[in-house]
Design a protein around this motif. Sequence first.
Motif, PDB file in Angstrom:
ATOM      1  N   TRP A 235       0.848  -1.194   0.000  1.00 22.27           N
ATOM      2  CA  TRP A 235       0.000   0.000   0.000  1.00 22.27           C
ATOM      3  C   TRP A 235       0.881   1.241   0.000  1.00 22.27           C
ATOM      4  CZ3 TRP A 235      -2.786  -4.180   2.111  1.00 22.27           C
ATOM      5  CH2 TRP A 235      -4.141  -4.259   1.717  1.00 22.27           C
ATOM      6  N   GLN A 236       0.435   2.257  -0.724  1.00 20.13           N
ATOM      7  CA  GLN A 236       1.234   3.482  -0.877  1.00 20.13           C
ATOM      8  C   GLN A 236       0.478   4.685  -0.318  1.00 20.13           C
ATOM      9  OE1 GLN A 236       1.154   3.006  -5.129  1.00 20.13           O
ATOM     10  NE2 GLN A 236       3.340   2.583  -5.221  1.00 20.13           N
ATOM     11  N   PRO A 238       1.382   9.048   1.152  1.00 23.33           N
ATOM     12  CA  PRO A 238       2.367  10.099   1.413  1.00 23.33           C
ATOM     13  C   PRO A 238       2.935   9.971   2.821  1.00 23.33           C
ATOM     14  CG  PRO A 238       0.320  11.018   0.525  1.00 23.33           C
ATOM     15  CD  PRO A 238       0.042   9.595   0.898  1.00 23.33           C
ATOM     16  N   ASP A 239       4.149  10.453   3.013  1.00 22.82           N
ATOM     17  CA  ASP A 239       4.802  10.342   4.318  1.00 22.82           C
ATOM     18  C   ASP A 239       3.957  10.927   5.439  1.00 22.82           C
ATOM     19  OD1 ASP A 239       6.866   9.216   2.938  1.00 22.82           O
ATOM     20  OD2 ASP A 239       8.316  10.827   3.296  1.00 22.82           O
ATOM     21  N   ARG A 240       3.262  12.036   5.157  1.00 18.56           N
ATOM     22  CA  ARG A 240       2.500  12.714   6.205  1.00 18.56           C
ATOM     23  C   ARG A 240       1.425  11.815   6.816  1.00 18.56           C
ATOM     24  NH1 ARG A 240       0.436  14.632   1.300  1.00 18.56           N
ATOM     25  NH2 ARG A 240      -1.812  14.222   1.062  1.00 18.56           N
ATOM     26  N   ALA A 241       0.874  10.902   5.997  1.00 17.40           N
ATOM     27  CA  ALA A 241      -0.192  10.032   6.487  1.00 17.40           C
ATOM     28  C   ALA A 241       0.345   9.013   7.487  1.00 17.40           C
ATOM     29  CB  ALA A 241      -0.878   9.324   5.325  1.00 17.40           C
ATOM     30  N   PHE A 242       1.582   8.558   7.282  1.00 13.75           N
ATOM     31  CA  PHE A 242       2.205   7.639   8.235  1.00 13.75           C
ATOM     32  C   PHE A 242       2.502   8.369   9.541  1.00 13.75           C
ATOM     33  CE2 PHE A 242       3.180   5.720   4.120  1.00 13.75           C
ATOM     34  CZ  PHE A 242       2.926   4.373   4.349  1.00 13.75           C
ATOM     35  N   LYS A 243       2.965   9.605   9.416  1.00 12.52           N
ATOM     36  CA  LYS A 243       3.358  10.369  10.607  1.00 12.52           C
ATOM     37  C   LYS A 243       2.163  10.683  11.498  1.00 12.52           C
ATOM     38  CE  LYS A 243       7.418  12.296   8.311  1.00 12.52           C
ATOM     39  NZ  LYS A 243       8.071  13.512   7.739  1.00 12.52           N
ATOM     40  N   ASP A 244       0.968  10.726  10.919  1.00 11.88           N
ATOM     41  CA  ASP A 244      -0.229  10.941  11.736  1.00 11.88           C
ATOM     42  C   ASP A 244      -0.388   9.851  12.784  1.00 11.88           C
ATOM     43  OD1 ASP A 244      -0.922  13.247  10.414  1.00 11.88           O
ATOM     44  OD2 ASP A 244      -2.414  12.301   9.105  1.00 11.88           O
ATOM     45  N   TYR A 245       0.149   8.667  12.512  1.00 14.28           N
ATOM     46  CA  TYR A 245       0.074   7.539  13.440  1.00 14.28           C
ATOM     47  C   TYR A 245       1.367   7.347  14.227  1.00 14.28           C
ATOM     48  CZ  TYR A 245      -4.086   6.042  10.830  1.00 14.28           C
ATOM     49  OH  TYR A 245      -5.331   5.982  10.240  1.00 14.28           O
ATOM     50  N   GLY A 246       2.391   8.083  13.842  1.00  9.45           N
ATOM     51  CA  GLY A 246       3.695   7.839  14.434  1.00  9.45           C
ATOM     52  C   GLY A 246       4.427   6.682  13.786  1.00  9.45           C
ATOM     53  N   TYR A 247       3.962   6.251  12.598  1.00  6.93           N
ATOM     54  CA  TYR A 247       4.607   5.162  11.869  1.00  6.93           C
ATOM     55  C   TYR A 247       5.719   5.715  10.990  1.00  6.93           C
ATOM     56  CZ  TYR A 247       0.156   2.656  12.779  1.00  6.93           C
ATOM     57  OH  TYR A 247      -0.951   2.091  13.356  1.00  6.93           O
ATOM     58  N   PRO A 249       7.386   5.922   7.387  1.00  2.00           N
ATOM     59  CA  PRO A 249       6.946   5.699   6.008  1.00  2.00           C
ATOM     60  C   PRO A 249       7.561   4.460   5.381  1.00  2.00           C
ATOM     61  CG  PRO A 249       7.494   8.007   6.353  1.00  2.00           C
ATOM     62  CD  PRO A 249       7.971   7.266   7.564  1.00  2.00           C
ATOM     63  N   GLN A 250       8.624   3.931   6.004  1.00  2.00           N
ATOM     64  CA  GLN A 250       9.278   2.734   5.492  1.00  2.00           C
ATOM     65  C   GLN A 250       8.742   1.445   6.136  1.00  2.00           C
ATOM     66  OE1 GLN A 250      11.364   5.660   6.109  1.00  2.00           O
ATOM     67  NE2 GLN A 250      10.923   5.892   3.908  1.00  2.00           N
ATOM     68  N   THR A 251       7.722   1.560   6.955  1.00  2.16           N
ATOM     69  CA  THR A 251       7.186   0.372   7.613  1.00  2.16           C
ATOM     70  C   THR A 251       6.759  -0.673   6.585  1.00  2.16           C
ATOM     71  OG1 THR A 251       5.487  -0.486   9.113  1.00  2.16           O
ATOM     72  CG2 THR A 251       4.866   1.376   7.730  1.00  2.16           C
ATOM     73  N   LYS A 252       6.968  -1.921   6.918  1.00  2.00           N
ATOM     74  CA  LYS A 252       6.540  -3.027   6.052  1.00  2.00           C
ATOM     75  C   LYS A 252       5.261  -3.670   6.558  1.00  2.00           C
ATOM     76  CE  LYS A 252       9.994  -2.543   3.309  1.00  2.00           C
ATOM     77  NZ  LYS A 252       9.749  -1.976   1.947  1.00  2.00           N
ATOM     78  N   ASN A 253       4.761  -3.189   7.671  1.00  2.11           N
ATOM     79  CA  ASN A 253       3.544  -3.739   8.244  1.00  2.11           C
ATOM     80  C   ASN A 253       2.353  -3.368   7.356  1.00  2.11           C
ATOM     81  OD1 ASN A 253       1.039  -3.800   9.815  1.00  2.11           O
ATOM     82  ND2 ASN A 253       2.347  -4.224  11.583  1.00  2.11           N
ATOM     83  N   PRO A 254       1.680  -4.347   6.738  1.00  6.67           N
ATOM     84  CA  PRO A 254       0.607  -4.017   5.798  1.00  6.67           C
ATOM     85  C   PRO A 254      -0.567  -3.297   6.450  1.00  6.67           C
ATOM     86  CG  PRO A 254       0.669  -6.379   6.220  1.00  6.67           C
ATOM     87  CD  PRO A 254       1.896  -5.813   6.823  1.00  6.67           C
ATOM     88  N   GLN A 255      -0.852  -3.600   7.712  1.00  9.88           N
ATOM     89  CA  GLN A 255      -1.964  -2.919   8.366  1.00  9.88           C
ATOM     90  C   GLN A 255      -1.642  -1.448   8.612  1.00  9.88           C
ATOM     91  OE1 GLN A 255      -3.651  -4.540  12.137  1.00  9.88           O
ATOM     92  NE2 GLN A 255      -5.518  -4.495  10.888  1.00  9.88           N
ATOM     93  N   GLU A 256      -0.422  -1.167   8.991  1.00  9.29           N
ATOM     94  CA  GLU A 256      -0.007   0.215   9.179  1.00  9.29           C
ATOM     95  C   GLU A 256      -0.049   0.980   7.865  1.00  9.29           C
ATOM     96  OE1 GLU A 256       3.792   0.113  11.079  1.00  9.29           O
ATOM     97  OE2 GLU A 256       2.964  -0.483  13.032  1.00  9.29           O
ATOM     98  N   ARG A 257       0.374   0.330   6.806  1.00  6.65           N
ATOM     99  CA  ARG A 257       0.372   0.984   5.496  1.00  6.65           C
ATOM    100  C   ARG A 257      -1.074   1.224   5.017  1.00  6.65           C
ATOM    101  NH1 ARG A 257       5.377   1.587   3.642  1.00  6.65           N
ATOM    102  NH2 ARG A 257       4.503   2.422   1.706  1.00  6.65           N
ATOM    103  N   TYR A 258      -1.934   0.271   5.286  1.00  5.13           N
ATOM    104  CA  TYR A 258      -3.339   0.440   4.907  1.00  5.13           C
ATOM    105  C   TYR A 258      -3.957   1.626   5.644  1.00  5.13           C
ATOM    106  CZ  TYR A 258      -8.354  -0.486   4.473  1.00  5.13           C
ATOM    107  OH  TYR A 258      -9.698  -0.358   4.241  1.00  5.13           O
ATOM    108  N   ARG A 259      -3.699   1.725   6.922  1.00  4.20           N
ATOM    109  CA  ARG A 259      -4.242   2.838   7.697  1.00  4.20           C
ATOM    110  C   ARG A 259      -3.787   4.172   7.121  1.00  4.20           C
ATOM    111  NH1 ARG A 259      -2.686  -0.135  13.348  1.00  4.20           N
ATOM    112  NH2 ARG A 259      -4.550  -1.477  13.486  1.00  4.20           N
TER     113      ARG A 259
END
Length: 454
Positions: A235-236, A238-247, A249-259
Amino acid sequence: MNHRPVLYFILVCLLCVSSIRQASAIEKQTRQRPNILLMTADNLGYGDLGCYGNQIMKTPQLDRLAQQGARLTDFYTASPTCTVSRATLLTGRYPQRIGLNHQLSKDENYGDGLRKSELLIPQYLKQQGYRTACFGKWNVGFSPGSRPTERGFDEFFGFAAGNIDYYHHFYAGRHDLWRGLKEVFVEGYSTDLFADEACKFIAENKQQPFFIYLPFNAPHFPGKRNKQPGQPNEWQAPDRAFKDYGYSPQTKNPQERYRAVVTALDTAIGRVLQQLEESGLSENTIVIWYSDNGAFMLKERGLEVASNKPLRDGGVTLWEGGIRVPAIVRYPGHVKAGTVNSSQIISLDILPTLISLTGGKVPADRTLDGENIFPILESPESAEPRRFFFEYRNFSAVRDGKYKLLRTKPGRNFMLFDLERDLGETKDLSAKHPEIAAKLKSAYQTWKSDVTSR
């Protein structure tokens, strides 16, 4: 003295004033018709939003939209798959009636798809003076004569197929991004690109009523054949969306990427709604948002990261998780803010509702399978139980008031569920209530005979 020239001049002046007033009245009436913003998500789960009970997903914009309007609990899509759900939305007709009840394949995406004799929402609305635009996923055929700007849309920016890579915009090895009839190469994250186009269209069309169909491709799952060589199948966002969770952007966890994908979608929707506000159009715009079908729950494909809770199963099935979807409607002054509406509604209702709201006429030459739901959006207490029919692949189903009849394969027995007491569809009541099961089975057979005979 000859008074005729003077009288003639006065008469002409009076006629001119009358014509100007009449034209002004028509223009005013046209301006007062509601703008329409119809947005869909792609494979988003019933339980994927904060306002639907998800405690982890960050969806502040859609949650706010629900606070400003009505959250619908019993909204159904007419099909559990992308192509058919869109074709039925645009036509207001059951898939069996329009002759399209399968997902378009790679090559079919660029063929006729939905037959050209079908009329789509924009074709009805243009008769009422609406400017029309589609930004996003088309997926109902892209041959000459089948493309959006040939089927009632004044503008189109999006893709023909069922999904694309969010950044490279490829589907099955083919670049798939178009403006009107022309292939275009534009850099950017697809969710943001479609939102950008919608914002621009709103800003440029303040003086005329408009209809925007904004079918986002998010959060559709990734596919290997859409990726570039060496590109990971994930799942792709933008970096900002990962940072909203504290994740990371390089995480490989599919659930984190989906969120992150869902949150990026939520942010894009918020920008479009903000553009309505800044343009002074929010009060006179009906906003309809829903997911095209339920989240996919295909085991061993890494797709179990979405949530259809508390519903059973997901996309491409006719269990509740495949066809009951999250939906929100906002229309200030008409739909009471902050309400929960449990009226039984189906996506087929959207077309006849929009025809009614814009002063159009229901066609006499074809059957529409939905109904105008504006009265029950304004007054949910007036809603009556309804009956919906579904058929996809081997599945068959009927929703009738609180009951649902379901068969998973031809030749198997129908099961009966009480959705008020058993939303998870765990207890088959067909043996306990054989008369109800028989009545709904008979109704299904009558319906199928009707929709396949015309």
